[in-house]
Design an enzyme around this catalytic site. Structure first.
Site, PDB file in Angstrom:
ATOM      1  N   GLY A  21       0.853  -1.203   0.000  1.00 53.78           N
ATOM      2  CA  GLY A  21       0.000   0.000   0.000  1.00 53.78           C
ATOM      3  C   GLY A  21       0.878   1.237   0.000  1.00 53.78           C
ATOM      4  CE1 TYR A 149     -11.183  -0.562   8.108  1.00 53.53           C
ATOM      5  CE2 TYR A 149     -10.454  -1.445   6.005  1.00 53.53           C
ATOM      6  CZ  TYR A 149     -10.246  -0.634   7.097  1.00 53.53           C
ATOM      7  OH  TYR A 149      -9.095   0.111   7.190  1.00 53.53           O
TER       8      TYR A 149
END
Lengths: 327, 313
Positions: A21, A149
């Site tokens: 990321g 999530y």
């Protein structure tokens, strides 16, 4: 110096850090910190989804084979705003569990010495007392809007502990409060509160219209500048030895209201127009205070960038990079 | 209705098989599969299994299992393998339009700091006990996935939480098996060898026990009639909780063991109580009759005596 994409250099370094990321808000901030203070003993590699689909075990293994990291900062995740989470809770759960499992298991198999993953204050139990602290992560179900999530992120902590108990690995995690900074997601629909405000002010200024802030402006939040988070994450990677997570945040005393935040953004962007508070819109939670006592125990003298300066830097970046900014 | 039962050769799978064979229905087909047919950790093999059988319903019992020692020393494997198995099975249920999937969880999923009795709403109220961490978390994720599949795709995937079960085809291993089959095996050996029956601890801890045939009947009801996504505890009531001492005496009676029972009080008693509420079950099935303990134990003891050679010991 950050390594280039393509052939990885087999330099003799003590530390080769793979940042997944790596092109996002936090990844870019870490890149800035590393480039300000390069070390000959360290190699930093920033990868993104273009380099590997981390939901794919084979692709993730290829990434580890190519770069042979000694350390990992794991920031990659499937993320989204409220509406996307509500609609795709299953996908957020499954994809993130897969990504995290691939990264953590391959970190273990490839002998990575330390792996620091990123959790979030939104994964804490919905029904809780405040301030929240690191011991409370699993003490009740998360808010239902993003439970997929949240559970996937919580599983990182579960897995970290499992790898430690069974294999002695030092895999750990950090829990930042609201992050903002250059390279953020400034989407009005998907982005978080600070970048959303900046984008609104930018448009209000450009179109000569009033700025409309949703809600009364009274909810209070702790914000952390991505640059400060990055400095702290580099410290965690090098020196934080616990497997349990650590909250990275300004203290409760530095909580500000959405109204104060909006006023600082207005000032930073030199917006002279009217500011309207649309009180028909929901305020969201009044407070979500997180304790930074553990951080202060380790780093009593750490100085956060003053919020005014942090917001100004971010607003300037946004104005200068409007065309390429994610929105 | 075509029901695929994963983990079909285990304790519960065999109990369901016995129920089905005793009460066959012309409009129902039951397929029992074990690890020989497919390694459910493997996505391709799981897909092939579903494509071969095309079930309309699934009872998902398969899991990486083990006794306390193995579960606590291999927490990574128990977490990862069970996450994989469960993800593969649920995903294929979704992809193949399975109308209902019922997964067996475990009472070990409840938080270790629980206040007893626990009920279905307590599952996520705190971390599970460290010793069963990997296994327990993977089972909790089934409940989370069930909810997510329902919210995103309208699937009807649910789960049951059975309490301590025992019966024919159990795992009677003295180290690995649960408390009741281990007691039964010990009684068998004590009787055979003319020795005392050794029991760890003082015998004062209390547990709810259920016959596997009763669990089988309840799971068959769940796959047909239970429409909630939230789990349901399948258990005898708290009032039927018995002490390990009482359980031992019942086992001795069922085995016709006349010898001495020796309590090794240097060994740990484990948790005093782990009581689960069966209020939700009673709301749905107020008249369900559990097999009396004496009868259930007699049937299990007889089974072990007759099948000792091939039993899992």
């Amino acid at each position: 110096m950050a390594a280039q994409n393509g052939e990885a250099k087999r330099t003799k370094v003590t530390m080769r850090v793979l940042v997944t990321g790596g092109t996002g808000l936090v990844g870019q901030a870490i890149r800035r910190v590393v480039e300000e203070q390069p070390s000959e003993d360290e190699e930093w590699i920033f990868v993104s989804s273009k380099d590997a689909d981390l939901t794919d075990t084979t692709a993730t293994q290829a990434l580890f084979d190519k770069h042979q990291p000694t350390h990992v900062i794991h920031l990659a995740a499937m993320v989204g705003g409220l509406f996307k989470n509500l609609k795709y809770n299953l996908d957020f759960l499954r994809n993130n569990i897969r990504i995290n499992d691939n990264v953590l298991h391959l970190a273990y198999e490839n002998g990575v010495r330390k792996c620091v993953s990123c959790l979030s204050t939104c994964i804490f139990p919905d029904k809780t007392t405040y301030p929240i602290d690191e011991t409370m992560v699993h003490n009740g179900p998360p808010h239902e809007s993003n439970f997929g999530y949240s559970h996937a992120k919580r599983m990182i902590d579960v897995q970290n502990r499992a790898y430690y108990v069974q294999h002695g690995c030092t895999f750990t995690s950090v829990i930042p409060t609201n992050v903002f900074g250059p390279h953020d997601n400034f989407s009005l629909e998907d982005g978080h509160v600070v970048p959303g405000l900046m984008h609104k002010v930018y448009m209000a200024k450009r179109d000569n219209k009033p700025l409309t802030v949703w809600g009364t402006g009274s909810p209070r939040r702790q914000f952390i500048y991505s640059y400060d988070l990055a400095r702290l994450m580099v410290w965690v990677l090098k020196d934080y030895q616990e497997v349990d997570p650590i909250i990275l945040s300004v203290g409760e005393e530095d909580e500000i209201s959405i109204k104060e935040c909006a006023e600082l953004v207005v000032e930073a962007m030199d917006f002279k127009g009217e500011v309207i508070y649309d009180t028909t819109k929901s305020d969201g939670q009044f407070k979500k205070t997180a304790s930074n006592a553990k951080l202060r125990k380790y780093q009593p003298d750490f100085k956060f960038t003053p919020i005014k300066q942090a917001l100004k830097e971010t607003c300037d970046w946004f104005a200068e990079n409007y065309d390429i900014a994610r929105k | 209705m075509k029901v695929l039962v994963t983990g079909g050769s285990g304790l519960i799978g065999q109990a369901i098989r016995m129920e089905v064979e005793e009460n066959p229905k012309t409009d129902e087909e039951w397929v029992f599969v074990g690890s020989k047919e497919a390694d459910l950790r493997d996505a391709k093999q799981t897909k092939a299994l579903f494509e071969k059988h095309r079930p309309t319903h699934v009872i998902h019992l398969a899991a990486e299992m083990g006794g306390m020692f193995r579960i606590s020393t291999h927490t990574v494997e128990f977490l990862r393998n069970n996450l994989l198995i469960n993800d593969n099975v649920l995903y294929n249920c979704y992809a193949m339009d399975v109308k209902k999937c019922v997964t067996a969880l475990t009472s070990a999923i409840f938080p270790c700091d629980s206040v007893f009795p626990v009920d279905e709403s307590n599952v996520h109220d705190g971390p599970p006990h460290e010793s069963v961490s990997g296994y327990s978390w993977s089972k909790r994720m089934v409940d989370v996935q069930n909810l997510a599949y329902n919210k995103q795709h309208g699937c009807k995937f649910t789960s049951v939480v059975p309490i301590n079960c025992f019966g024919p085809y159990d795992n009677f291993n003295l180290k690995d098996g649960n408390v009741m089959p281990a007691l039964i095996h010990k009684a068998y050996l004590a009787k055979k060898n003319g020795e005392a029956l050794p029991v760890w601890g003082t015998g004062s801890s209390r547990r709810q026990f259920m016959y596997s045939r009763d669990l089988a009947r309840l799971m068959m009801w769940t796959v047909k009639e239970y429409d909630e996504i939230d789990p349901i505890i399948l258990a005898v009531g708290p009032e039927d909780e018995i002490s390990i001492k009482e359980a031992t005496e019942l086992v001795a009676e069922a085995m016709d063991f006349q010898g001495e029972i020796a309590y090794d009080t240097t060994k740990s008693d484990g948790q005093f109580r782990k009581t689960c509420s069966n209020e939700k079950l009673r709301k749905y099935l107020p008249d369900f009759e559990f097999t009396p303990m004496k009868e259930a134990l007699k049937a299990t003891c007889d089974w072990l005596s007759q099948h000792y050679e091939e039993a899992r010991t």
